[in-house]
Scaffold this motif. Structure first.
Motif, PDB file in Angstrom:
ATOM      1  N   VAL A 102      60.545  19.839 -46.216  1.00 55.93           N
ATOM      2  CA  VAL A 102      61.033  20.092 -47.562  1.00 55.93           C
ATOM      3  C   VAL A 102      62.203  21.072 -47.459  1.00 55.93           C
ATOM      4  O   VAL A 102      62.140  22.050 -46.726  1.00 55.93           O
ATOM      5  N   SER A 141      64.180  17.952 -62.982  1.00 61.09           N
ATOM      6  CA  SER A 141      63.663  17.090 -61.923  1.00 61.09           C
ATOM      7  C   SER A 141      64.342  15.744 -62.013  1.00 61.09           C
ATOM      8  O   SER A 141      64.425  15.159 -63.095  1.00 61.09           O
ATOM      9  N   ASP A 154      63.149  13.212 -60.191  1.00 59.25           N
ATOM     10  CA  ASP A 154      62.007  12.302 -60.070  1.00 59.25           C
ATOM     11  C   ASP A 154      60.778  13.163 -59.841  1.00 59.25           C
ATOM     12  O   ASP A 154      60.751  13.971 -58.917  1.00 59.25           O
ATOM     13  N   GLN A 183      57.984  12.602 -58.537  1.00 62.12           N
ATOM     14  CA  GLN A 183      57.274  12.401 -57.277  1.00 62.12           C
ATOM     15  C   GLN A 183      58.082  12.799 -56.043  1.00 62.12           C
ATOM     16  O   GLN A 183      57.536  13.287 -55.074  1.00 62.12           O
ATOM     17  N   GLU A 184      59.377  12.559 -56.076  1.00 57.13           N
ATOM     18  CA  GLU A 184      60.177  12.752 -54.871  1.00 57.13           C
ATOM     19  C   GLU A 184      61.296  13.767 -55.011  1.00 57.13           C
ATOM     20  O   GLU A 184      61.982  14.060 -54.046  1.00 57.13           O
ATOM     21  N   TRP A 196      63.974  18.951 -57.315  1.00 50.54           N
ATOM     22  CA  TRP A 196      63.500  19.769 -58.423  1.00 50.54           C
ATOM     23  C   TRP A 196      64.286  21.071 -58.451  1.00 50.54           C
ATOM     24  O   TRP A 196      64.786  21.528 -57.432  1.00 50.54           O
ATOM     25  N   CYS A 231      63.838  19.725 -52.341  1.00 50.88           N
ATOM     26  CA  CYS A 231      63.877  18.278 -52.195  1.00 50.88           C
ATOM     27  C   CYS A 231      63.091  17.875 -50.963  1.00 50.88           C
ATOM     28  O   CYS A 231      63.092  18.595 -49.957  1.00 50.88           O
ATOM     29  N   LEU A 232      62.428  16.737 -51.045  1.00 50.91           N
ATOM     30  CA  LEU A 232      61.718  16.196 -49.880  1.00 50.91           C
ATOM     31  C   LEU A 232      62.694  15.637 -48.891  1.00 50.91           C
ATOM     32  O   LEU A 232      63.735  15.156 -49.228  1.00 50.91           O
TER      33      LEU A 232
END
Length: 154
Positions: free
Chosen positions: A3, A75, A77, A79-80, A83, A153-154
């Motif tokens: 991350v 955000s 998204d 889920q992914e 943010w 962010c992932l």
């Protein structure tokens, strides 16, 4: 895959959100041709626990889950990500209060937390550059009457 975390300062929440929209979701710290904002790239140092434990050492209190008050502002998204969260002013001010004489001791303590010392304690001064960077960013934010934000962010 890890991350990513960028910390930056902005005038207020609206300005931080506008920046995310202008950047198409970030990152806040750009590589190569310069930063999109006054930002630092702190891969793997998330605000609630890892940074929160540094804040607890500075304040001289036990770490607890809500020590750093975070507010999700944006955000792309759920889920992914990415943010964007705001950090409370008490956190900004605690980080801004770090002086040169505290850095080595804080580095030694912080380098022993579980989130950083996966294979055992880090060398005592390994986290010093990170502490110096985050403290300087917090001071610039405080002195300008601005707030701190974390893009992740992932």
């Amino acid at each position: 895959m890890g991350v990513l975390f960028d910390y930056f300062r902005a005038k207020d929440d609206a300005a931080a959100v506008r920046m995310m929209e202008d950047l198409g979701g970030g990152p806040a710290a750009a590589s190569g041709d310069g930063a999109a904002a006054d930002a630092i790239d702190l891969k793997g140092i998330e605000p609630a626990v890892t940074l929160g434990k540094l804040v607890s050492f500075v304040r001289g209190v036990d770490w607890e889950v809500n020590l750093v008050d975070l507010n999700l502002l944006w955000s792309a998204d759920d889920q992914e990500g990415p943010w964007l969260v705001s950090l409370d002013r008490a956190t900004r001010d605690a980080l801004a209060s770090i002086n040169d004489g505290q850095v080595r001791e804080l580095s030694a303590r912080w380098g022993r937390i579980e989130e950083l010392a996966w294979s055992g304690p880090l060398p005592e001064d390994e986290m010093s550059p990170v502490i110096e960077e985050v403290a300087a960013l917090a001071r610039r934010a405080r002195d300008a009457g601005e707030d701190l934000y974390c893009w992740c962010c992932l």
